[in-house]
Motif scaffolding. Structure first.
Motif, PDB file in Angstrom:
ATOM      1  N   ASP A 156       0.866  -1.193   0.000  1.00  0.00           N
ATOM      2  CA  ASP A 156       0.000   0.000   0.000  1.00  0.00           C
ATOM      3  C   ASP A 156       0.898   1.237   0.000  1.00  0.00           C
ATOM      4  OD1 ASP A 156      -1.776   1.981   0.284  1.00  0.00           O
ATOM      5  OD2 ASP A 156      -2.721   1.214   2.133  1.00  0.00           O
ATOM      6  N   LEU A 157       0.809   2.025  -1.119  1.00  0.00           N
ATOM      7  CA  LEU A 157       1.687   3.185  -1.238  1.00  0.00           C
ATOM      8  C   LEU A 157       1.399   4.230  -0.160  1.00  0.00           C
ATOM      9  CD1 LEU A 157       1.900   3.694  -5.102  1.00  0.00           C
ATOM     10  CD2 LEU A 157       3.649   2.815  -3.550  1.00  0.00           C
ATOM     11  N   ALA A 158       0.141   4.267   0.333  1.00  0.00           N
ATOM     12  CA  ALA A 158      -0.211   5.237   1.383  1.00  0.00           C
ATOM     13  C   ALA A 158       0.600   4.971   2.641  1.00  0.00           C
ATOM     14  CB  ALA A 158      -1.704   5.143   1.672  1.00  0.00           C
ATOM     15  N   GLU A 175      -4.467   8.131  -0.445  1.00  0.00           N
ATOM     16  CA  GLU A 175      -5.542   7.130  -0.424  1.00  0.00           C
ATOM     17  C   GLU A 175      -4.861   5.779  -0.592  1.00  0.00           C
ATOM     18  OE1 GLU A 175      -7.603   6.860  -4.330  1.00  0.00           O
ATOM     19  OE2 GLU A 175      -6.808   8.880  -4.632  1.00  0.00           O
ATOM     20  N   THR A 176      -5.621   4.717  -0.302  1.00  0.00           N
ATOM     21  CA  THR A 176      -5.018   3.376  -0.387  1.00  0.00           C
ATOM     22  C   THR A 176      -4.823   2.984  -1.855  1.00  0.00           C
ATOM     23  OG1 THR A 176      -6.069   2.755   1.654  1.00  0.00           O
ATOM     24  CG2 THR A 176      -5.304   0.956   0.245  1.00  0.00           C
ATOM     25  N   VAL A 177      -3.570   2.798  -2.226  1.00  0.00           N
ATOM     26  CA  VAL A 177      -3.259   2.371  -3.592  1.00  0.00           C
ATOM     27  C   VAL A 177      -2.315   1.181  -3.498  1.00  0.00           C
ATOM     28  CG1 VAL A 177      -2.145   3.022  -5.742  1.00  0.00           C
ATOM     29  CG2 VAL A 177      -3.496   4.711  -4.507  1.00  0.00           C
ATOM     30  N   ILE A 178      -2.774   0.053  -4.041  1.00  0.00           N
ATOM     31  CA  ILE A 178      -1.979  -1.187  -3.889  1.00  0.00           C
ATOM     32  C   ILE A 178      -1.169  -1.445  -5.171  1.00  0.00           C
ATOM     33  CG2 ILE A 178      -2.052  -3.662  -3.372  1.00  0.00           C
ATOM     34  CD1 ILE A 178      -3.201  -2.057  -1.109  1.00  0.00           C
ATOM     35  N   VAL A 179       0.110  -1.653  -4.994  1.00  0.00           N
ATOM     36  CA  VAL A 179       0.951  -2.099  -6.133  1.00  0.00           C
ATOM     37  C   VAL A 179       1.679  -3.364  -5.717  1.00  0.00           C
ATOM     38  CG1 VAL A 179       1.320   0.243  -7.033  1.00  0.00           C
ATOM     39  CG2 VAL A 179       2.896  -0.702  -5.341  1.00  0.00           C
ATOM     40  N   ARG A 180       2.276  -4.023  -6.722  1.00  0.00           N
ATOM     41  CA  ARG A 180       3.046  -5.234  -6.406  1.00  0.00           C
ATOM     42  C   ARG A 180       4.524  -4.876  -6.463  1.00  0.00           C
ATOM     43  NH1 ARG A 180       1.175  -9.602  -4.911  1.00  0.00           N
ATOM     44  NH2 ARG A 180      -1.026 -10.069  -5.281  1.00  0.00           N
ATOM     45  N   ILE A 206       2.992  15.883  -0.636  1.00  0.00           N
ATOM     46  CA  ILE A 206       3.080  14.503  -1.152  1.00  0.00           C
ATOM     47  C   ILE A 206       1.669  14.022  -1.438  1.00  0.00           C
ATOM     48  CG2 ILE A 206       3.854  12.137  -0.689  1.00  0.00           C
ATOM     49  CD1 ILE A 206       5.835  13.341   1.347  1.00  0.00           C
ATOM     50  N   GLY A 207       1.412  13.570  -2.650  1.00  0.00           N
ATOM     51  CA  GLY A 207       0.077  13.081  -2.993  1.00  0.00           C
ATOM     52  C   GLY A 207       0.164  11.646  -3.530  1.00  0.00           C
ATOM     53  N   VAL A 208      -0.665  10.721  -2.952  1.00  0.00           N
ATOM     54  CA  VAL A 208      -0.725   9.328  -3.453  1.00  0.00           C
ATOM     55  C   VAL A 208      -2.086   9.129  -4.093  1.00  0.00           C
ATOM     56  CG1 VAL A 208      -0.615   6.901  -2.835  1.00  0.00           C
ATOM     57  CG2 VAL A 208       0.805   8.558  -1.602  1.00  0.00           C
ATOM     58  N   SER A 209      -2.112   8.719  -5.354  1.00  0.00           N
ATOM     59  CA  SER A 209      -3.404   8.548  -6.027  1.00  0.00           C
ATOM     60  C   SER A 209      -3.303   7.440  -7.090  1.00  0.00           C
ATOM     61  CB  SER A 209      -3.803   9.863  -6.710  1.00  0.00           C
ATOM     62  OG  SER A 209      -2.834  10.193  -7.688  1.00  0.00           O
ATOM     63  N   ALA A 210      -4.508   7.002  -7.539  1.00  0.00           N
ATOM     64  CA  ALA A 210      -4.548   6.020  -8.647  1.00  0.00           C
ATOM     65  C   ALA A 210      -5.185   6.701  -9.841  1.00  0.00           C
ATOM     66  CB  ALA A 210      -5.364   4.796  -8.238  1.00  0.00           C
ATOM     67  N   VAL A 212       2.689   8.689  -7.189  1.00  0.00           N
ATOM     68  CA  VAL A 212       3.065   9.382  -5.959  1.00  0.00           C
ATOM     69  C   VAL A 212       3.738  10.679  -6.409  1.00  0.00           C
ATOM     70  CG1 VAL A 212       4.379   9.289  -3.828  1.00  0.00           C
ATOM     71  CG2 VAL A 212       3.446   7.184  -4.804  1.00  0.00           C
ATOM     72  N   ARG A 213       3.113  11.817  -6.067  1.00  0.00           N
ATOM     73  CA  ARG A 213       3.581  13.094  -6.560  1.00  0.00           C
ATOM     74  C   ARG A 213       4.232  13.873  -5.405  1.00  0.00           C
ATOM     75  NH1 ARG A 213       1.111  16.681 -10.753  1.00  0.00           N
ATOM     76  NH2 ARG A 213      -0.070  14.824 -11.288  1.00  0.00           N
ATOM     77  N   VAL A 214       5.468  14.348  -5.638  1.00  0.00           N
ATOM     78  CA  VAL A 214       6.172  15.131  -4.602  1.00  0.00           C
ATOM     79  C   VAL A 214       6.452  16.512  -5.174  1.00  0.00           C
ATOM     80  CG1 VAL A 214       8.215  15.270  -3.145  1.00  0.00           C
ATOM     81  CG2 VAL A 214       7.208  13.037  -3.667  1.00  0.00           C
ATOM     82  N   VAL A 215       5.837  17.523  -4.578  1.00  0.00           N
ATOM     83  CA  VAL A 215       5.963  18.873  -5.115  1.00  0.00           C
ATOM     84  C   VAL A 215       6.628  19.759  -4.064  1.00  0.00           C
ATOM     85  CG1 VAL A 215       4.720  20.835  -6.111  1.00  0.00           C
ATOM     86  CG2 VAL A 215       3.825  18.509  -6.382  1.00  0.00           C
ATOM     87  N   ASP A 216       7.668  20.506  -4.488  1.00  0.00           N
ATOM     88  CA  ASP A 216       8.303  21.429  -3.533  1.00  0.00           C
ATOM     89  C   ASP A 216       8.237  22.853  -4.074  1.00  0.00           C
ATOM     90  OD1 ASP A 216      10.620  22.133  -5.172  1.00  0.00           O
ATOM     91  OD2 ASP A 216      11.310  20.055  -4.820  1.00  0.00           O
ATOM     92  N   GLU A 217       8.720  23.809  -3.280  1.00  0.00           N
ATOM     93  CA  GLU A 217       8.692  25.203  -3.717  1.00  0.00           C
ATOM     94  C   GLU A 217      10.109  25.724  -3.794  1.00  0.00           C
ATOM     95  OE1 GLU A 217       6.102  27.055  -0.881  1.00  0.00           O
ATOM     96  OE2 GLU A 217       4.381  25.882  -1.560  1.00  0.00           O
TER      97      GLU A 217
END
Lengths: 344, 460
Positions: free
Chosen positions: B312-314, B340-345, B374-378, B385-390
C-alpha cells in the motif's frame, strides 16, 4: 543335284571363291552435281525404282547414284564377298537378315528409322520400307465357267477336277533359283499343310517354273498360263493397271497370305554412309506415307484391314536363318522337287 | 556466445550419409541381381534352343541328318534382337552352321550342357553347347550343338532395371533425408524443452530443475542445478555482506555525530562552534552518502530478484513522511500528505527507499518556510506518488540527466548531496515496471517529481 549344291554355295558363301561374279541385270548411273556417289545394289527393277531415285535427287542433287540390279542370291553373294556397295536393297528378307546377323551391315539411326514399327527393323541394321503380299494371278479366260476358288483347299479341288484345263498352265517360282520364291514356299510350308498338297497337285499338272514374278505375269497375260501362284502383289497390281491386262485378275485367297518385307541395309564396307542414310530416309518416309501416292511399291502399312494379311508380315528375326541352313535347304528342296517334278 | 554448428544439422547430415550409403549399396545389389537374372534367362533360352536342335538330330543309314527346328531360332528372336550364331559338330567335322564359331571351346560330356562367353566377329557372345550321342550306322558318334547369341538384349534389360532401381534409390534417399531431419528435430525438442523451462523462470527463482528429461540430458541438468545452487549461495552472501557493511558504517558515524553534538553544546568560542558545525555537516553528508550508496547497492541486488508483495503506497508515504519530519522541521519546512489506499506489487523496502530519496531531495533543495506536498493517487491502471516542492526547481534543459548516477542540478551549489537520490528512485521504478516523471511545478516555482507504477491487478 549339282545346281542345288551350287545354290547352297552361293547363298551361304561357305565355299571359298569363284562364285562372286556379279551377274548384273540392269545398271544405270544418275549423275550428281558433286563427286559424291551412292552405289545401290538392289533386286528391284529399274522401271519400278526410278521414281524414288529421281525423288531423292530432287532433294539431294549433289549425290550421284549408281543403281545396279541383280538377283537376290547374287546381291547376297556380292555383299558376302565384300563387293563395294553402299546401300543394299532386297526382297529376300532372309538373306538381308543373314547379312546383318553376320556383321555385314552398318547401324543407322535417324528420325525416319525411329518412326518405324519395331517389326519393321532389326537392331538398327535392317529396315523394311514396303510390305508386299504374295498373290495368285489367274487368266480369266482359262477359268471361264468355273467357280473362282477362295481358299487353297478349293484351289486344290479345282485343279484336281480339271486336269486337262490346267496341265502345263500352272506357273510358280522355281525355289532353287529364286530367293523370294524359296522364302514364300518355306514360310507357306511352315504355316499350312495345304502347301504340300497343292504342290503335289501342281506337280501332276506339269508346272512351269520361273525365276521372277514379271515373266510369270507376262505369260498369264499372253494366255500361256492359266494361273501364276505366289507372285509379288506389287508387280501384279502394277501390271493389272495396264490396258493389255484385260484377261487377268488377282485371285483373292482368303485363308492366308504371306507378306514379305522389302528391306534395305547399309553395307559395312560403305564409305558413303551419310548419302546412304539420306537415301534410306527417303525410302522409309515413302514406306510410312499414309496416302497411296504415285509410286508403284506399296507402303509399309495400310493393309491391316485385310483379314488374310492380319497374321502380319514374315517376322524379321533369327528364325529366317532356319531355312537358309544348307541341311534344311537341301531337305526342303528335295521334298519340293519330289512334289513338283513327278513327271520329269 | 557464438554457436559452434547445429546438432540437428549434424545429425541430419550424418543420417543422410548413412541413407546415401545404403541407397548406393541397394542400387548396386539390385543392379547386379537384375543382370544375373537377365543372364540366366538368356542362358535358359539358349539351352532350350540347343536342346531343341539336338533333339532333331537323327541318323539315316551312315549319315547324320538334321533339320533345324523353326522354333529353335524363333525363340531366340522372341525376346530381343540379338545376333544369333550356331554350329553343329559331328565328331570334329562341321555338319552345318558357322564352322569357325569358337573352335577351342571345350565340348561338354554327352547329356551335359556347358555355358561360356566367347568373342566372335568382334562381338561378345553367350554360347551354350550340348552334346548328344547319335548312332551313325553301327557307331555311336558324339554330336555337339552350339548356339550363341550377343548380349545386347540382356544388357538393355539390365540397364533398364538398373535405371529404375536408381530412381527408386534416389526416392528412398530423399525420403530418408526428410525423415532424418524430422527425427533430429524431434530428438532435439527435449533439449528445447529444458531450455524453455530455464528461460521461463523468474529472476529470483533459484530452485533446482525437476522436469523429466532424457537420460542423455541428465548430466547437463545436474551441472545446471549445481550452478544454480552455487549462485544462490553467492547471492545470499552478498546480501549478508551489504547488510553487515550498512551497520558497520552507519553505527560509528552516528556515535561520532552524537559526540560532536555534545562538543558543540559545551564549546565556548564562536570559532570553535563554527568548526564543530562544519564537522557535523560533513558527518551528515558522509552518513547520507553511505546510506544512499547502500540503498543503491540494495536496489541493484534486490531488483535482480524483485519481490511481488502487495504494497500500500499510502503506508509507504506515511512511513517516509514521519521519518523525514524531524529533518524538515529543522529547516522550518512543512510536509503535507494527501493519500488514499493504492496497492501495487513490489518490494516494500525498495519503494520506501525510492520515495525517501525523492522527498529527501525535495526537503534538501527547499527554502525555509515552504511546504513539500506529497500526494498518493490512482489514475486508471497507474499508481502515482507526486512530490511537489517550492524550491529553485530543475532549471533548464532535459530532465533525464537528473536520473544519471552522481549528476546534480546546476543550482545545487552549497547543498549537501551525492547526486544518487533520483538515480536510486529511477532504478527502483524501472525494476517495478514504472517510471519517474520530472517537471516544473505547475503552480509556481519549484519541482514536481511523479513516481508512476502499474497498479496491482486483481487488488483494489
Amino acid at each position: 543335284m549339282r545346281h542345288v549344291m551350287f545354290a547352297i554355295g552361293v547363298w551361304l558363301g561357305l565355299t571359298a571363291s569363284g562364285l562372286s561374279a556379279l551377274e548384273i541385270e540392269e545398271r544405270k548411273r544418275y549423275p550428281g552435281t558433286s563427286d559424291a556417289i551412292l552405289r545401290i545394289l538392289s533386286t528391284a527393277d529399274l522401271a519400278a525404282f526410278e521414281p524414288i531415285i529421281l525423288r531423292f535427287q530432287t532433294e539431294r542433287p549433289d549425290i550421284a547414284i549408281d543403281y545396279v540390279v541383280a538377283s537376290s542370291a547374287d546381291v547376297f553373294a556380292a555383299i558376302k564377298d565384300g563387293e563395294d556397295f553402299d546401300l543394299v536393297i532386297s526382297s529376300a528378307m532372309d538373306l538381308q537378315f543373314q547379312l546383318a546377323n553376320d556383321g555385314l551391315a552398318k547401324p543407322y539411326i535417324s528420325d525416319a528409322t525411329s518412326a518405324l514399327p519395331t517389326w519393321a527393323r532389326w537392331r538398327d541394321l535392317v529396315f523394311a520400307f514396303t510390305s508386299e503380299p504374295a498373290v495368285t494371278v489367274i487368266s480369266t479366260a482359262r477359268f471361264a465357267g468355273l467357280r473362282l476358288p477362295t481358299t487353297r483347299q478349293e484351289l486344290i479341288a479345282v485343279l484336281r477336277e480339271n486336269p486337262e484345263r490346267f496341265a502345263g498352265a500352272i506357273g510358280t517360282y522355281d525355289v532353287r533359283v529364286s530367293g523370294l520364291g524359296y522364302l514364300f514356299a518355306t514360310q507357306e510350308a511352315r504355316s499350312s499343310d495345304a502347301f504340300w498338297r497343292l504342290s503335289e497337285v501342281m506337280g501332276r499338272l506339269n508346272p512351269q517354273l520361273y525365276c521372277c514374278s514379271g515373266q510369270m505375269i507376262d505369260d498369264v497375260s499372253q494366255g500361256r498360263l492359266a494361273i501364276a501362284y505366289n507372285v509379288l502383289g506389287s508387280y501384279a497390281a502394277q501390271r493389272l493397271e495396264a490396258p493389255e491386262a484385260q484377261g487377268m485378275q488377282i485371285l483373292e485367297l482368303e485363308d492366308y497370305a504371306n507378306v514379305m518385307l522389302r528391306t534395305a541395309l547399309i553395307a559395312s564396307t560403305s564409305d558413303a554412309e551419310a548419302a546412304a542414310g539420306a537415301f534410306l530416309d527417303v525410302l522409309l518416309r515413302e514406306g510410312l506415307r499414309e496416302d497411296r501416292g504415285q509410286w508403284v511399291l506399296p507402303p509399309l502399312r495400310s493393309q491391316a484391314d485385310d483379314d488374310a494379311l492380319s497374321f502380319g508380315p514374315i517376322r524379321l528375326g533369327p528364325a529366317l536363318m532356319v531355312y537358309l541352313d544348307p541341311l534344311n535347304r537341301r531337305a526342303f528342296v528335295e521334298s519340293w522337287e519330289s512334289a513338283m517334278e513327278q513327271q520329269n | 556466445m557464438t554457436p559452434s554448428g547445429s546438432i540437428g544439422r549434424r545429425l541430419t547430415v550424418l543420417l543422410a550419409c548413412v541413407a546415401a550409403l545404403l541407397s548406393v549399396l541397394s542400387w548396386s545389389m539390385v543392379s547386379s541381381f537384375a543382370r544375373q537374372a537377365a543372364e540366366r534367362t538368356q542362358d535358359n533360352i539358349l539351352a532350350a534352343s540347343a536342346t531343341t536342335i539336338a533333339e532333331a538330330l537323327r541318323s539315316e543309314g551312315d549319315e547324320i541328318r538334321l533339320e533345324l527346328p523353326y522354333a529353335a531360332f524363333s525363340m531366340l528372336g522372341a525376346i530381343s534382337q540379338d545376333r544369333v550364331f550356331y554350329h553343329v559338330d559331328v565328331d570334329g567335322q562341321t555338319l552345318t552352321g558357322y564352322s569357325d564359331l569358337a573352335p577351342d571351346l571345350e565340348t561338354p560330356a554327352p547329356g551335359q550342357i556347358s555355358f561360356g562367353t566367347v568373342t566372335y566377329r568382334q562381338a561378345t557372345l553367350r554360347m551354350v553347347s550340348i552334346t548328344r550321342v547319335v548312332l551313325a550306322g553301327a557307331d555311336p558318334v558324339p554330336v555337339t550343338v552350339s548356339v550363341a547369341q550377343t548380349r545386347d538384349g540382356i544388357s538393355a534389360i539390365a540397364t533398364d532395371l538398373s535405371r529404375t532401381a536408381a530412381l527408386l534409390c534416389v526416392a528412398f534417399f530423399v525420403l530418408a533425408v526428410v525423415l532424418s531431419a524430422f527425427v533430429a528435430r524431434s530428438s532435439l525438442n527435449q533439449l528445447t524443452t529444458v531450455a524453455e523451462a530455464v528461460a521461463r523462470r523468474g529472476p529470483s527463482d533459484l530452485r533446482p530443475l525437476r522436469d523429466r528429461a532424457p537420460t542423455e540430458l541428465a548430466p547437463l541438468i545436474q551441472s545446471l542445478n549445481r550452478f544454480i545452487d552455487r549462485l544462490g549461495t553467492s547471492l545470499r552472501r552478498s546480501e549478508e555482506f551489504i547488510t553487515e557493511a550498512a551497520h558497520r558504517v552507519r553505527t560509528p558515524l552516528a556515535t561520532v555525530r552524537a559526540q560532536a553534538e555534545v562538543a558543540l553544546h559545551s564549546a565556548r568560542g564562536d570559532e570553535e562552534k563554527g568548526r564543530l558545525r562544519r564537522m557535523i555537516r560533513a558527518i551528515d553528508e558522509s552518513s547520507r552518502s553511505a546510506g544512499q550508496l547502500l540503498d543503491h547497492a540494495t536496489v541493484a541486488f534486490r531488483a535482480d530478484s524483485l519481490a511481488h508483495d502487495a504494497i500500500d503506497l499510502a503506508v509507504i508515504a506515511r512511513t517516509v513522511t514521519s521519518a523525514l519530519e524531524p529533518t524538515a522541521e529543522m529547516k522550518d519546512i512543512a510536509i503535507e500528505l494527501a493519500s488514499e489506499t493504492v496497492i501495487v506489487r513490489g518490494d516494500g523496502v525498495l519503494l520506501e527507499s525510492a520515495l525517501r530519496n525523492v522527498v529527501d531531495n525535495a526537503i534538501k533543495y527547499s527554502s525555509p518556510d515552504t511546504t513539500v506536498r506529497i500526494g498518493v493517487s490512482a489514475d486508471g491502471a497507474q499508481a502515482q506518488v507526486r512530490v511537489v516542492d517550492e524550491g529553485p526547481g530543475l532549471g533548464a534543459g532535459p530532465f533525464d540527466r537528473f536520473t544519471e548516477r552522481f549528476h546534480r542540478g546546476d543550482n545545487a551549489e552549497g547543498v549537501v548531496g551525492s547526486g544518487l537520490g533520483l538515480t536510486i528512485a529511477n532504478e527502483v521504478l524501472v525494476a517495478h515496471g514504472g517510471h519517474i516523471v520530472l517537471a516544473q511545478n505547475e503552480e509556481g516555482r519549484g519541482a514536481c517529481v511523479t513516481l508512476c507504477l502499474p497498479l496491482a491487478s486483481g487488488l483494489a
